[in-house]
Scaffold this active site. Structure first.
Site: not given
Length: 159
Positions: A26, A60, A82, A89
């Site tokens: 990401w 992960e 993040v 979340h």
């Protein structure tokens, strides 16, 4: 600035070390910067063998880091990002990644460089990614920390 008070450690000889970097996918621009920083640290420390493994996201990272530690790597570097959103979340993923990576390090007695950016905004992540104009290079820092800790542990186990 969060980098205030950082140690000024010189690169060590990592030619006898095997180092794995596990990186989330990401936030491509941020991850490209973190990976480039990791590669510079591997080069500066003259690491003998290294591998880069990609996983879908930061959640992960721990399971892949555990597999790499089990495979015998002397150090593992976990890179991810993040960015806070409007739901819980952020807290769940950050907590799971932090707890999981800590568990990998302790369970396997393998240094895990923590290169997971936990930011409120995309701009904060870019500023820590080691890109041109960034104020920090967390990919480099996490990799150097893992390598130097592996080097220290080698000295302890040889004593």
């Amino acid at each position: 600035m969060s980098g205030h008070g950082a140690p000024s450690l010189q690169p060590v000889d990592g030619s006898d070390l095997r180092v794995a970097v596990v990186a989330a996918s990401w936030h491509t621009e941020v991850m490209d910067g973190l990976l480039a920083g990791a590669e510079r640290a591997l080069d500066d420390h003259r690491v003998g063998e290294s591998v880069v493994v990609r996983v879908p996201g930061t959640f992960e990272l721990p399971v892949a880091a555990a597999a790499l530690a089990e495979a015998g790597y002397d150090a593992v570097v976990a890179l991810g990002v993040v960015v806070r959103g409007g739901t819980p979340h952020f807290e769940y993923v950050c907590s799971a990644a932090t707890d999981g990576l800590t568990r990998v390090a302790l369970d396997h007695r393998t240094p895990v460089g923590f290169g997971v950016l936990t930011c409120d905004t995309d701009e904060q992540a870019l500023d820590r990614a080691g890109l041109p104009g960034s104020s920090e290079d967390k990919g480099y820092e996490a990799t150097a920390a893992a390598i130097q800790t592996a080097h220290t542990l080698r000295g302890i186990t040889r004593s």
